[in-house]
Design an enzyme around this catalytic site. Structure first.
Site, short mmCIF file in Angstrom:
data_model
loop_
_atom_site.label_atom_id
_atom_site.label_comp_id
_atom_site.label_asym_id
_atom_site.label_seq_id
_atom_site.Cartn_x
_atom_site.Cartn_y
_atom_site.Cartn_z
N LYS A 61 0.26 -1.23 -0.31
CA LYS A 61 0.49 0.21 -0.46
C LYS A 61 0.82 1.94 -0.11
O LYS A 61 0.28 2.37 0.36
CB LYS A 61 -1.02 0.26 1.18
CG LYS A 61 -1.93 -1.28 1.40
CD LYS A 61 -2.34 -1.65 0.21
CE LYS A 61 -3.49 -0.73 -0.40
NZ LYS A 61 -3.91 -1.83 -1.73
N THR A 121 7.36 -7.14 -5.66
CA THR A 121 7.85 -7.53 -4.76
C THR A 121 7.22 -6.47 -3.37
O THR A 121 7.52 -5.39 -3.33
CB THR A 121 9.16 -8.13 -4.03
OG1 THR A 121 8.53 -8.72 -3.19
CG2 THR A 121 10.10 -7.52 -4.06
N HIS A 122 7.16 -7.83 -2.39
CA HIS A 122 6.61 -6.59 -0.83
C HIS A 122 7.56 -7.84 0.08
O HIS A 122 7.84 -7.17 0.93
CB HIS A 122 4.91 -7.14 -0.57
CG HIS A 122 3.84 -6.22 -1.06
ND1 HIS A 122 3.89 -4.79 -1.59
CD2 HIS A 122 2.69 -6.43 -1.57
CE1 HIS A 122 3.49 -4.61 -2.22
NE2 HIS A 122 2.77 -5.61 -2.24
N SER A 152 -4.21 3.18 4.46
CA SER A 152 -4.61 2.21 3.47
C SER A 152 -4.96 0.80 3.91
O SER A 152 -5.17 -0.30 2.95
CB SER A 152 -3.19 2.71 1.65
OG SER A 152 -3.40 2.69 0.96
#
Ligand code: A3P
Length: 309
Positions: A61, A121-122, A152
């Site tokens: 987010k 990617t996170h 968010s």
């Protein structure tokens, strides 16, 4: 191509409906990840990119989709039609995402694409497959101030029916501060990439800067990618990547991910796109507690976050 990859992304999700649920989190090296990701961890961490691949890394987010769209438009010299060839997660696969078949995993989508690829990617820095650094892949990291990021993420966890239940707002703030949400601690995430940005030639951007002066940030991305587009094309890219334009664009607004994964009747993916929305959610007391904890968690770094612009 495997049979299931002939299906459109949306159809694949609809086909998998019955097996989709809110997955529990399983820690990988101390980072809670959705069970589907954790259970496929060996193949994700063994992924070896091509040196020409670009990594777009974010805490969830923080402005991933916005950045993916800017990059795709820059690569395509501002050609809006070219960037409507497929929805965001197909044009720019999500490295670690795994879901029940026939939904293609990030790795499956990548296998069927030729480099150079835009890979999302996170994962926090220490979980990124080492091949990205060995191959000196360019990496864009986008960070967003903790309070807006948290708000968010809260709405996202309400509407993303594969993530754990967010629970009440008050408790969600606590979970964020303790690093218990999917992909772990925001604090460790932003610090991990910040500390490595020079050694690994990471372009470290801020969501607030993008909102304040999108043109300046699009130009910064262009230079980092060694691209050169005209001033007119830059203007077009800025216009095509406004919140309003991306909300209306079916290729960027995640309408490709229908319920039972994203229920946009609960909260739209393109929700508000503002800096400072946290003021509509944190009570003064919550804000005070959060700020005190923030100081402790961020005392070892000086990352210039702004909670207002
Ligand atoms: P909000 O929930 O605050 O509206 P990600 O792509 O990393 O999942 O981030 C999603 C967040 O970025 C959402 O924030 C979304 O509205 C916002 N966003 C997406 N595109 C944007 C744009 N073009 N301009 C500003 N914000 C945008």
């Amino acid at each position: 191509m495997a049979k299931e990859e002939d299906l459109s992304y949306k159809e694949a999700i609809l086909k998998a409906s019955a097996s989709i649920s809110r997955y529990p989190l399983i820690p990988i090296k101390g980072v809670p990840l959705m069970s589907y990701i954790a259970n496929n961890w060996d193949s994700i961490s063994a992924f070896c990119p091509d040196p020409s691949d670009l990594l777009i890394a974010t805490y969830p987010k923080a402005g991933t989709t916005w950045t993916q769209e800017i990059v795709d438009l820059l690569i395509h010299n501002g050609d809006a039609e070219a960037c409507k060839r497929a929805p965001t997660p197909v044009r720019s696969p999500f490295l670690e995402i795994c879901a029940p078949p026939p939904i293609p995993s990030g790795l499956e989508l990548l296998k069927n694409m030729d480099p150079p690829r835009m890979i999302k990617t996170h994962l926090p820095f220490h979980l990124v497959p080492s091949g990205f650094w060995e191959n000196k892949c360019k990496t864009i990291y986008v960070a967003r101030n903790a309070k807006d990021n948290l708000v968010s993420y809260y709405y996202f966890d309400c509407m993303n029916l594969t993530q754990p239940e967010p629970g009440p707002w008050e408790g969600y703030i606590q979970k964020f501060m303790r690093g218990e949400l999917s992909w772990g601690s925001w604090y460790d995430h932003v610090k991990g990439y910040w500390e490595e940005r020079e050694k690994k030639n990471i372009l470290y951007l801020f969501y607030e800067d993008m909102k304040e002066n999108p043109r300046r940030e699009v130009e910064r991305i262009m230079r980092y990618l060694d691209l050169s587009v005209s001033d007119e094309v830059i203007s077009r890219i800025v216009e095509l990547t406004t919140f309003k334009k991306m909300k209306e664009n079916p290729m960027t607004n995640y309408s490709c991910v229908p319920p039972p994964v994203f229920d946009q009747s609960i909260s739209p993916f393109m929700r508000k796109g503002e800096v400072g929305d946290w003021r509509n959610h944190f009570t003064p007391e919550q804000s005070k507690i959060f700020d005190e904890d923030y100081k402790k968690q961020m005392k070892d770094v000086n990352i210039p976050f702004r909670t207002l612009i």
